[in-house]
Structures are given as structure tokens and as C-alpha cells.
Design an enzyme around this catalytic site. Structure first.
Site, PDB file in Angstrom:
ATOM      1  N   GLN A  92       1.155  28.810  21.825  1.00 25.93           N
ATOM      2  CA  GLN A  92       1.579  27.170  22.186  1.00 25.93           C
ATOM      3  C   GLN A  92       0.297  26.140  21.949  1.00 25.93           C
ATOM      4  O   GLN A  92       0.460  25.044  21.503  1.00 25.93           O
ATOM      5  CB  GLN A  92       1.949  27.120  23.624  1.00 25.93           C
ATOM      6  N   GLU A 136      16.198  21.720  19.546  1.00 20.48           N
ATOM      7  CA  GLU A 136      16.399  22.896  19.637  1.00 20.48           C
ATOM      8  C   GLU A 136      17.744  23.399  19.395  1.00 20.48           C
ATOM      9  O   GLU A 136      18.628  22.712  19.908  1.00 20.48           O
ATOM     10  CB  GLU A 136      15.893  23.394  21.132  1.00 20.48           C
ATOM     11  N   ASP A 186       8.305  25.169  15.605  1.00 21.06           N
ATOM     12  CA  ASP A 186       8.051  26.286  16.353  1.00 21.06           C
ATOM     13  C   ASP A 186       9.222  27.186  16.173  1.00 21.06           C
ATOM     14  O   ASP A 186       9.952  27.433  17.002  1.00 21.06           O
ATOM     15  CB  ASP A 186       8.012  25.936  17.824  1.00 21.06           C
ATOM     16  N   SER A 188      11.539  31.062  14.882  1.00 20.75           N
ATOM     17  CA  SER A 188      11.375  32.643  15.063  1.00 20.75           C
ATOM     18  C   SER A 188      11.232  32.779  13.514  1.00 20.75           C
ATOM     19  O   SER A 188      11.036  32.172  12.639  1.00 20.75           O
ATOM     20  CB  SER A 188      12.621  32.943  15.845  1.00 20.75           C
ATOM     21  N   ASP A 189      11.253  34.171  13.265  1.00 21.02           N
ATOM     22  CA  ASP A 189      11.199  34.725  11.872  1.00 21.02           C
ATOM     23  C   ASP A 189      12.403  34.261  10.937  1.00 21.02           C
ATOM     24  O   ASP A 189      13.338  34.068  11.415  1.00 21.02           O
ATOM     25  CB  ASP A 189      11.001  36.132  12.075  1.00 21.02           C
TER      26      ASP A 189
END
EC number: 2.5.1.16
Lengths: 322, 322
Positions: A92, A136, A186, A188-189
Site C-alpha cells: 500500500q 472499485e 490497484d 488484481s492479476d
């Protein structure tokens, strides 16, 4: 996808762990959570589970929180560990302060993903910041973080934060041109819901939303495992960002969102005032962040050191730059 | 020691991996090797096994070599992975070149441990070196490396190498005072045969064997996991080495000899010509190492970056220095 399929098969009869644990917990080590993925075939990382605290299925992914024996509480999305209380600071702090300490007085920041709130907590340390948009896609991640990771979700409490639940790509496409000083991705894969966030049209939208000389930092995988992905990301970025394009890396313990104990970041700036990411110009002083606790990982030396690459990676990444 | 005991229990009946695999292979993931240790409780790392190539029991430890699915051949001592063909470069290059590139013209070098030969391969890149003593306690490690890891064991072929099979502590005690420019301690963790190599009397022997302004580099654990051990080592070193004492770290994939994807090194110099480890004065040029292949990991920037510590570690290690 065999490994993932295995991971989710029903637990074996002789498993002596509590029957209350969800089926997506590993059957391979009774009482343990095992993380496997086609992203890192042939290996698995396992954490001892004390107690499963939450298990849900959102519109986008499986969400699990468990209390581990030695890592505190752990958040898992689609079988991949996203954060542990023990080591979340490194990721972070670095994904946030590498871009924000590289430009003077960032004022308007956009965070794509980062639903646990940790990046917001870090952005909030910057007194110059006036407005933080976060987009998000998965509300369940936000809710679960607020319930189980209060020291991470504390980021949502900052009055400068505007949280939007929705698709980051669409959000960016609707953003005003040149409106952000910094964008932090930010994600994920690149094999699940985040796939688009590693592709060229997305980077084009980011560049469009940034002011001249604005910066983006995006999670960019581990150079030990995914040099091919990194090459692609770097090449896409070089086509689109006409300021500077750099790869940085740092140590984050074991877990494959941070595969191989390291995670990388792609840092780019748009055409405009030059940004030399290797030399932080906007130091964070600890007093600016009383409410969010002291920095645990980031400092100016670690910032510059993050851009020093091992020879094998340097050869690939820097040769393509010329 | 529960985890280790578990690791060595007989394999379960329903295990579908070949029955030829040794009992010390994990029963927890059929067909996989799982690494657990009291050094890192509550977690396990597992590699998929293609084939067990060697299993033996030396006077000191269990020795296993297996072909992994994605890491090439893997050497395991007492259940702990020591090297994989895929990632050995980072550790071997850093433990060697951090000390040897920090002093001008190293001539006489002692390696304690390092029986796989990888450190020798790296020392041999230094054209100034005239003589290399190596003292390894376990001949089986040397033999196995020569048989299965020719690209690592190539280090033994250098004519400057004098290999002694024996106890490193005794070897050092018999060494001539002030005779080495550099000592490299390539040990396993401080819970097995290598325990003594982390204690004060050993460091005293090292200091005695070094010339004034000579340097030592010793494997010093991961700062993510073993800050307590590192504090002890640093404190012992500060009592004994009257030149400089520094901690460096670097990324090495997953494996717990390199716990958490990082491994640390303690670098110290004896009283005499000052050594600033952070600034390499003895650059390695690639042409000096034709026979051993190019450097894969080490370069001068990575050297300096290795001394930049995260804030949490800096606070502990550097505060003790004042």
C-alpha cells in the site's frame, strides 16, 4: 486451470478441520489455506487457518476472510491472497507514495480498484491532496474490509474521498480530460475481472484523464515470474505515455498477488513537466499523517532503490526503451 | 517442531504419487514437496515434484534432489530448499559480490559452507583473486551438487580453489591471523548444523582471520520474519567488527532459506582501511567471467540499493548502531 479446479474441489473425508470451513479452502493441507493459480503453476503457498471469519460470493468473485496463525487476518479473492494484516504496509505504501512523492503538490487523485481502502489511507497522508476519487467494482470488498480490516479501511473515513462502486474503465472514459494529477491502479492479476486494466485502451483512458506531466502507478507483476507480462505492459505504456516510463519493484512477503515476495509497479507520466520517478521531489514527513499511524515501509531511499533492477530484468526492460 | 515432524510422517495411503518417493516428502499435497519449519510457523511452500533424483542421509542432514515442475532441479537439506536452478543466481551473486566489490583487489578469500559451489563460481569472476579456501562440513552436498547441478558446481573447477571438508569453526580457529581479504559465510539457518555460525565466538574467529580492513559477508535471514535474529547478529557484529557493520537485503524467490522472497546479509569490516559497503569500488566487468556465464542478477545499482532498508527495519537496525 487444473490447479484452481483442484483448489476448489470438496474437502476430503479424513480432513480433521472444522466442517464449517468453505469448500474453496484447500483440501490439500487439512486446516490450511492453499493458494494455487495458473499464474504460478507448479507451486503453492499455504497458511495455517485459525478460523474462517467470512465467506461470500459477490457478482465478481469469491470473497473470503480468515484468521491465520501467523499473518493476522487475511483477505482472499478468487483463491488469491490480497492482503494480510502482517504485510499489507509494503504494498500500500509503495504503490501510493512512488507516484505521489514523484510530483510536487498532487491535488486530485484517482484510485482504480483498491477496495480494501489501504491505498486511500496512504493517499490521505499527503496534505496537498484536495480530492480523491475511488472507483472499485466490487462493493463486497469494501464492506468486508470495513468489517474485518479497520486499520486498512480507515482510508474510507477521509473526508476528501469520493467512493464510486462501478467499472473503472467506464469511470475513466467519463472522466474530464486532464483532470487528475495522479492515477493509482490497484488491481488484481490480469486473468480475472482486472484483465482490461492491463490493456492498451485502458492506458489510453488513463493518459487522457491525467493532466500534462501527471503520473500513473499500476500494479505490474513480479519480474521473477512474469517478465513477459511486464514486457507487454511496458511496451503498451511506452506507446501511450509520452513523458517517462519506469518499472519499479519492491519486496512484499510471500504472496502471489505479490508473487515471489516481490511486486512490481509501472510508473508513467504524460507529456508535460518532466517527472524523474527515481528522485522523489515531494517528501512525506511523518507529522502529516498522525491519524493513519507512522509509515512502516516507505522512505526516500527505498523509493529510489525500487528502480534499481537486477541485470536479467534490466536487459529486457531497458533494452526495449531504446 | 510439530511442523517438521509432520513433514516427515509416512505418506498417506491415498497418496497417488509414485511410491518410490521418500518418506520425508510431504504427504499433504500428493505429488508435491512441502517445506515447513519452526523457523516460519503457520505457513508452507510447496513445489510440484516431477521426479526424485536423489535421496540420502549424510552425517549431518537429509539430502534430497528433485526435478520440480517449474523450478528446474531443487536441492533440499533437512526439509528446507537450499537452491533451485531457476533462482540460485540472485543469492549466489549477491552474497559474493556485495563483499568482494566493496574492496579493491581481493586476493585471498575464504568461503565457509556453500558446498553447492555457487559462491565459488561467483568468487572466480574476480580476476584479482589468487586463492580461495572453502570449508564445507558435508561432503555429500558437494558430491550431489557436482552430480546434479553442474552449472553451480562449476565453481569447484577453478584452479584457485582449495576445498576442505570439515568444520568451519575449527578451520577458522586454525587459520593464520590476518590472512584473508574476505570471508563469505554461506550457511543454512541457525537451528541446525549452522547454529554456531551465528554466534559471537565464530565472529571473533572471523575477525581474527581477516586482514585490517578485511570484509565478511554472512547470510543473515529475512527482515520480514527474523528481525529478532537480525538484531542479535547485528549486535554481536558491532561488538566485534570495529570497521563498519551493515545489513543488506535482496529479493530471492519464495524459498525460506530466503524466507519471504528476501534474504539478508550482514556485511562487516575489521579495523583498518575504511570500507563503505554502500559504494562498490571494485566493479565487475562481464568480460572477466567468460567461463562462468554472464551475471544474471548483480550490478552496481542493485549493490547500493540492497542497503536501503524499509522504515520498520531501519528503525531497529540503525537505532542500535548509535
Amino acid at each position: 486451470m487444473d490447479a484452481v479446479t483442484d483448489l476448489k474441489r470438496p474437502r476430503e473425508e479424513d480432513d480433521n478441520a472444522a466442517a464449517a470451513k468453505p469448500a474453496c479452502f484447500s483440501s490439500v493441507i487439512p486446516g490450511w489455506f492453499s493458494e494455487m493459480s495458473p499464474m504460478w503453476p507448479g507451486e503453492a503457498h499455504s497458511l495455517k487457518v485459525e478460523k474462517v471469519l467470512f465467506q461470500g460470493k459477490s457478482d465478481y468473485q469469491d470473497v473470503i476472510v480468515f484468521q491465520s496463525a501467523t499473518y493476522g487476518k487475511v483477505l482472499v479473492l478468487d483463491g488469491v491472497i490480497q492482503l494480510t494484516e502482517r504485510d499489507e504496509c509494503a504494498y500500500q505504501e509503495m504503490i501510493t507514495h512512488l507516484p505521489l512523492c514523484s510530483i510536487p503538490n498532487p491535488k486530485k487523485v484517482l484510485v482504480i480498484g483498491g477496495g480494501d481502502g489501504g491505498v486511500l489511507r496512504e493517499v490521505a497522508r499527503h496534505a496537498s491532496v484536495e480530492h480523491i476519487d475511488m472507483c472499485e467494482i466490487d462493493k463486497m470488498v469494501v464492506d468486508v474490509s470495513k468489517q474485518f480490516f479497520p486499520n486498512v479501511a480507515i482510508g474510507f473515513e477521509d473526508p476528501r474521498v469520493n467512493l464510486v462502486i462501478g467499472d473503472g474503465v467506464a469511470f475513466l472514459n467519463n472522466a474530464a480530460v486532464g483532470s487528475y494529477d495522479a492515477v493509482i491502479v490497484d488491481s488484481s492479476d490480469p486473468i480475472g475481472p482486472a484483465k482490461e486494466l492491463f490493456e492498451k485502451p485502458f492506458f489510453q483512458s488513463v493518459a487522457r484523464a491525467l493532466r500534462p506531466g501527471g503520473v500513473v502507478c499500476t500494479q505490474a507483476e513480479s519480474l521473477w515470474l512474469h517478465m513477459d507480462i511486464i514486457e507487454d505492459i511496458a511496451s503498451n505504456c511506452r506507446d501511450i505515455f509520452k513523458g517517462s516510463v519506469n518499472y519499479a519493484w519492491t519486496s512484499v512477503p510471500t504472496y502471489p498477488r505479490h508473487v515471489y515476495g516481490v511486486i512490481g509497479f509501472m510508473l508513467c507520466s504524460t507529456e508535460g513537466p518532466h517527472v524523474d520517478f527515481k528522485v522523489p521531489v515531494n517528501p512525506l514527513d511523518d507529522s502529516s499523517s498522525k491519524s493513519n499511524g507512522p509509515l512502516k515501509f516507505y522512505n526516500a531511499e527505498i523509493h529510489s532503490a525500487a528502480f534499481c533492477l537486477p541485470s536479467f530484468a534490466k536487459k529486457v526492460i531497458e533494452s526495449k526503451a531504446t
